[in-house]
Design a protein around this motif. Structure first.
Motif, PDB file in Angstrom:
ATOM      1  N   TYR A  75       0.816  -1.213   0.000  1.00 47.07           N
ATOM      2  CA  TYR A  75       0.000   0.000   0.000  1.00 47.07           C
ATOM      3  C   TYR A  75       0.852   1.266   0.000  1.00 47.07           C
ATOM      4  N   THR A  76       1.977   1.253   0.695  1.00 47.04           N
ATOM      5  CA  THR A  76       2.865   2.414   0.613  1.00 47.04           C
ATOM      6  C   THR A  76       3.404   2.550  -0.809  1.00 47.04           C
ATOM      7  N   ASP A  77       3.746   1.428  -1.429  1.00 46.11           N
ATOM      8  CA  ASP A  77       4.243   1.460  -2.811  1.00 46.11           C
ATOM      9  C   ASP A  77       3.196   2.058  -3.748  1.00 46.11           C
ATOM     10  N   LEU A  78       1.932   1.662  -3.563  1.00 43.69           N
ATOM     11  CA  LEU A  78       0.859   2.152  -4.435  1.00 43.69           C
ATOM     12  C   LEU A  78       0.612   3.642  -4.234  1.00 43.69           C
ATOM     13  N   MET A  79       0.532   4.087  -2.982  1.00 43.15           N
ATOM     14  CA  MET A  79       0.266   5.500  -2.731  1.00 43.15           C
ATOM     15  C   MET A  79       1.433   6.380  -3.159  1.00 43.15           C
ATOM     16  N   GLN A  80       2.663   5.889  -3.010  1.00 44.11           N
ATOM     17  CA  GLN A  80       3.811   6.646  -3.499  1.00 44.11           C
ATOM     18  C   GLN A  80       3.747   6.780  -5.021  1.00 44.11           C
ATOM     19  N   GLU A  81       3.227   5.756  -5.693  1.00 41.76           N
ATOM     20  CA  GLU A  81       3.067   5.826  -7.152  1.00 41.76           C
ATOM     21  C   GLU A  81       2.008   6.868  -7.521  1.00 41.76           C
ATOM     22  N   PHE A  82       0.900   6.895  -6.778  1.00 43.87           N
ATOM     23  CA  PHE A  82      -0.109   7.926  -7.018  1.00 43.87           C
ATOM     24  C   PHE A  82       0.501   9.313  -6.833  1.00 43.87           C
ATOM     25  N   GLY A  83       1.295   9.472  -5.781  1.00 46.05           N
ATOM     26  CA  GLY A  83       1.957  10.748  -5.546  1.00 46.05           C
ATOM     27  C   GLY A  83       2.925  11.100  -6.659  1.00 46.05           C
ATOM     28  N   ALA A  84       3.677  10.115  -7.123  1.00 45.41           N
ATOM     29  CA  ALA A  84       4.651  10.347  -8.190  1.00 45.41           C
ATOM     30  C   ALA A  84       3.964  10.742  -9.499  1.00 45.41           C
ATOM     31  N   GLN A  85       2.718  10.288  -9.679  1.00 40.44           N
ATOM     32  CA  GLN A  85       1.962  10.619 -10.882  1.00 40.44           C
ATOM     33  C   GLN A  85       1.281  11.979 -10.787  1.00 40.44           C
ATOM     34  N   GLY A  86       1.509  12.683  -9.669  1.00 42.02           N
ATOM     35  CA  GLY A  86       1.019  14.049  -9.548  1.00 42.02           C
ATOM     36  C   GLY A  86      -0.303  14.218  -8.831  1.00 42.02           C
ATOM     37  N   HIS A  87      -0.877  13.144  -8.300  1.00 37.39           N
ATOM     38  CA  HIS A  87      -2.140  13.250  -7.581  1.00 37.39           C
ATOM     39  C   HIS A  87      -1.905  13.776  -6.163  1.00 37.39           C
ATOM     40  N   ASP A  88      -2.906  14.460  -5.618  1.00 36.74           N
ATOM     41  CA  ASP A  88      -2.868  14.987  -4.250  1.00 36.74           C
ATOM     42  C   ASP A  88      -3.429  13.902  -3.340  1.00 36.74           C
TER      43      ASP A  88
END
Length: 397
Positions: free
Chosen positions: A22-35
């Motif tokens: 889950y940390t990996d997934l949320m970091q990916e969302f963050g890296a893609q520019g999402h808030d």
């Protein structure tokens, strides 16, 4: 289009110290520019409030102890969780979201997701990783048709109805949810396999150092890493070690912690086994170094399961190019995946003779075992990364 995302987590470590899927997934969302705002328990007294961890904001909530406590205390803590999360989110002042993501377990966060959806009109995405309460019924931790079962089953159905989209970790999971929830809109369901960042390779010097530290430099090592609970039926691994005690250069390592830790320790001591060792959970970086020194990654699932589980620990095995040796119930399609990808061998849980036979095949066919590890690694790169999971979620919302 970039979105404001809230992720409702039960277990969410600080990425500076440890990582999970889950940390990996949320970091990916963050890296893609999402808030991104992650709502998660605080693991340290007084460490409450919102802060930036990696590429996302994390709102740490004061809760009762959720782990390593008895069933009653854990149950009370989970029942209070929705109220504590709502209060923390209100206090944080951010109720403007486009997407609510929540995983199972626990299903008790249904009310938080429902509240957020009503307040913000956000889409709701359910990551289905634990089909509860049926798994508790399978393990005889809950009475079928009892008061608790009926309550949690109603919560489960409400959660499925609330979700706009549901990601299931295997094809068998999709089929299971369809068959056991006939009123559910089937178009909500799709395949979302488990994911993990591929670990950095461990140097030969690092592997030799770990092997020497563990005293296994000249051993063929099979390792089981992760949670040590009833679902893992760890007696199968202890019995496998017992069946191999006369083979001097095969060694077993169980690495992790959980409700079954002491029972496993007792089993090993009772049989006076010197070819198996239980080591408490270590930080992810150290775990990767130890696993890199192993020859085989072990999987064990409880034979009583009627729900199709798909163990996430295989991801680190694949990422480090380890062939997989699995002992499985007959409800899962995990063994089918191993066969299709040619990444490991499996046998039915409880059949120690077949379990041992597969281990000895890997032991005697080192070249083919290495090829299996490479096959698993290739499959992971193509299908089981956070980038792939992110793309799947975004395509389905």
């Amino acid at each position: 289009m970039k979105k404001k995302v809230v992720f409702l987590a039960l277990g969410y470590p600080n990425v500076a110290k440890s990582t999970i899927l889950y940390t990996d997934l949320m970091q990916e969302f963050g890296a893609q520019g999402h808030d991104v705002l992650v709502v998660a328990p605080a693991y340290e007294t007084g460490n409450y409030g919102c802060r930036v961890e990696g590429k996302v904001k994390v709102l740490r909530v004061k809760t009762l102890p959720l782990f390593k406590v008895g069933a009653i205390k854990k149950g009370i803590a989970n029942l209070l969780l929705p109220y504590q999360y709502k209060r923390a989110i209100k206090k944080n002042g951010d109720l403007d979201f486009d997407l609510v993501i929540l995983p199972t377990p626990p299903i008790t966060l249904f009310s938080v997701a429902s509240w957020l959806k009503a307040k913000t009109k956000a889409k709701t995405y359910l990551i289905l990783r634990d089909i509860f309460p049926q798994n508790a019924i399978d393990l005889k931790m809950m009475k079928e048709d009892g008061l608790l079962h009926r309550y949690f089953r109603k919560q489960e159905l409400k959660l499925y109805q609330l979700a706009d989209t549901i990601g299931c970790m295997s094809k068998a999971n999709v089929t299971y949810v369809q068959e056991h929830n006939p009123t559910l809109d089937r178009s909500k369901l799709h395949l979302l396999p488990n994911w993990e960042k591929i670990p950095a390779p461990v140097s030969k010097d690092g592997i030799q150092e770990v092997s020497a530290k563990l005293g296994i430099s000249d051993k063929f090592m099979a390792i089981f890493g992760g949670n040590l609970g009833k679902p893992q039926q760890l007696e199968n691994i202890v019995r496998l070690a017992q069946s191999c005690k006369d083979i001097d250069d095969i060694f077993f390592l169980i690495l992790g912690s959980g409700t079954e830790s002491e029972r496993v320790r007792h089993m090993i001591a009772k049989e006076n086994l010197s070819n198996i060792k239980l080591v408490d959970r270590v930080p992810k970086k150290e775990y990767v170094q130890i696993l890199a020194a192993a020859d085989v990654g072990l999987i064990s699932l409880h034979e009583e399961f009627t729900i199709p589980n798909f163990p996430s620990k295989v991801l680190t095995y694949f990422g480090l190019k380890k062939p997989v040796l699995a002992s499985l119930d007959l409800s899962t399609d995990f063994g089918q995946m191993l066969e299709e990808t040619k990444s490991g061998l499996w046998s039915q849980a409880g059949d120690i003779e077949a379990f041992k036979g597969n281990l000895l095949w890997l032991y005697n066919n080192r070249k083919q075992a290495i090829e299996m590890g490479q096959n698993g690694y290739s499959y992971m790169k193509s299908h089981l990364t956070p980038e792939k999971a992110y793309t799947t979620i975004m395509e389905n919302i």
